[in-house]
Design an enzyme around this catalytic site. Sequence first.
Site, PDB file in Angstrom:
ATOM      1  N   SER A 163       0.834  -1.207   0.000  1.00 52.14           N
ATOM      2  CA  SER A 163       0.000   0.000   0.000  1.00 52.14           C
ATOM      3  C   SER A 163       0.861   1.247   0.000  1.00 52.14           C
ATOM      4  CB  SER A 163      -0.852   0.055   1.271  1.00 52.14           C
ATOM      5  OG  SER A 163      -1.736  -1.003   1.320  1.00 52.14           O
ATOM      6  N   HIS A 175      -2.057  -3.375  -6.622  1.00 55.10           N
ATOM      7  CA  HIS A 175      -2.605  -2.957  -5.330  1.00 55.10           C
ATOM      8  C   HIS A 175      -4.110  -3.197  -5.293  1.00 55.10           C
ATOM      9  CE1 HIS A 175      -3.429   0.444  -2.240  1.00 55.10           C
ATOM     10  NE2 HIS A 175      -3.134  -0.665  -1.619  1.00 55.10           N
ATOM     11  N   GLU A 181      -5.011  -0.940  -8.400  1.00 57.94           N
ATOM     12  CA  GLU A 181      -4.048   0.036  -8.906  1.00 57.94           C
ATOM     13  C   GLU A 181      -2.865  -0.754  -9.465  1.00 57.94           C
ATOM     14  OE1 GLU A 181      -4.154   4.152  -6.564  1.00 57.94           O
ATOM     15  OE2 GLU A 181      -3.711   2.505  -5.217  1.00 57.94           O
TER      16      GLU A 181
END
Length: 296
Positions: A119, A140, A152
């Site tokens: 993250s 992600h 992501e």
Amino acid sequence: MEIKKVGVVGCGLMGSGVAQVAAMAGFPTVVREVSNELLSKGLGGIEKSLAKFAEKGQITAEQKAASFARLQPTLKLQDFAECDLVIEAIIENLDRKRELFRELDAIAKPEAIFASNTSSLSVTEMMTATRRASQFLGLHFFNPVPLMKLVEVVKTVATDAAVLESALAYARAVGKTPIVTSDRGGFIVNRLLVPYLLDSIRALEEGVGTIVDIDNGMKLGCGHPMGPLTLNDFVGIDTTFYISEIMFNEYREKRFAAPPLMKRMVAAGMLGRKSGKGFYDYSDPKNPKPNRELER
Ligand SMILES: NC(=O)c1ccc[n+]([C@@H]2O[C@H](COP(=O)([O-])OP(=O)(O)OC[C@H]3O[C@@H](n4cnc5c(N)ncnc54)[C@H](O)[C@@H]3O)[C@@H](O)[C@H]2O)c1
């Protein structure tokens, strides 16, 4: 490169979800933990989640069984040798992740793509632990993985364009909508979300409004499904604090600096929902009450 077999390292909160969506999408999926206990716990979570999908009629009993059967649980890294894509979802610690990728680099086939679910850490710094810089990126996922639609896809300065395309195709194949971002602290979502979460705490600290009024402001005025202080409690005050520290170190901008009240709450163990108390008190979980002690 076509992805046929997937590997997931770590079967905690995120790894179990990442492995589950891969298996549900038809990929044979190797999933590794550090002990049999943790492996059973992770697989138990996957089984429960699959059962919920079946109960709701979103998958059949056969699909549930077939998805579970596609998972190959293991304790050995050697079992990743034949994977085309290996997704890492171990604890958020750069040294541990680099060590893991260095070991994996010697085991996985040369054309395999490596991805991290980090993250907040630098994907580029993980990449340098391997000799496959052009085949390294971030994937992600969001919690809970089986339900959240976004991934992501994080490219570094060295990621090959064809590898990025394979990763985008993989994200779509597991039913997600990918967005592309570059390797900068927080990517797109946390870059926008973290300052907002921190600012809601600053607003409380400065007496701009009560806990309930700040939350209602964003819920009813902006149509957000929950207010920022409720969201802070949901994510975990310690988790957002940790991410904000990393982002502050990267950008040196005040908007990423944790407000003093947040530091005090973490020190006091008021971590939100998971500790029973944060901006709200969860003694009665269905009816959280604002923590009035903080409204001064
Ligand atoms: N929790 C979230 O909401 C969230 C969201 C997106 C991304 N992430 C990221 O996902 C990653 C995992 O987070 P999490 O919340 O699932 O943590 P977690 O603590 O629930 O799970 C991590 C698991 O990895 C295992 N592990 C550690 N070293 C290992 C190794 N060498 N091999 C195999 N397994 C190993 C641990 O035993 C643990 O079960 C972190 O990088 C985190 O930043 C978390």
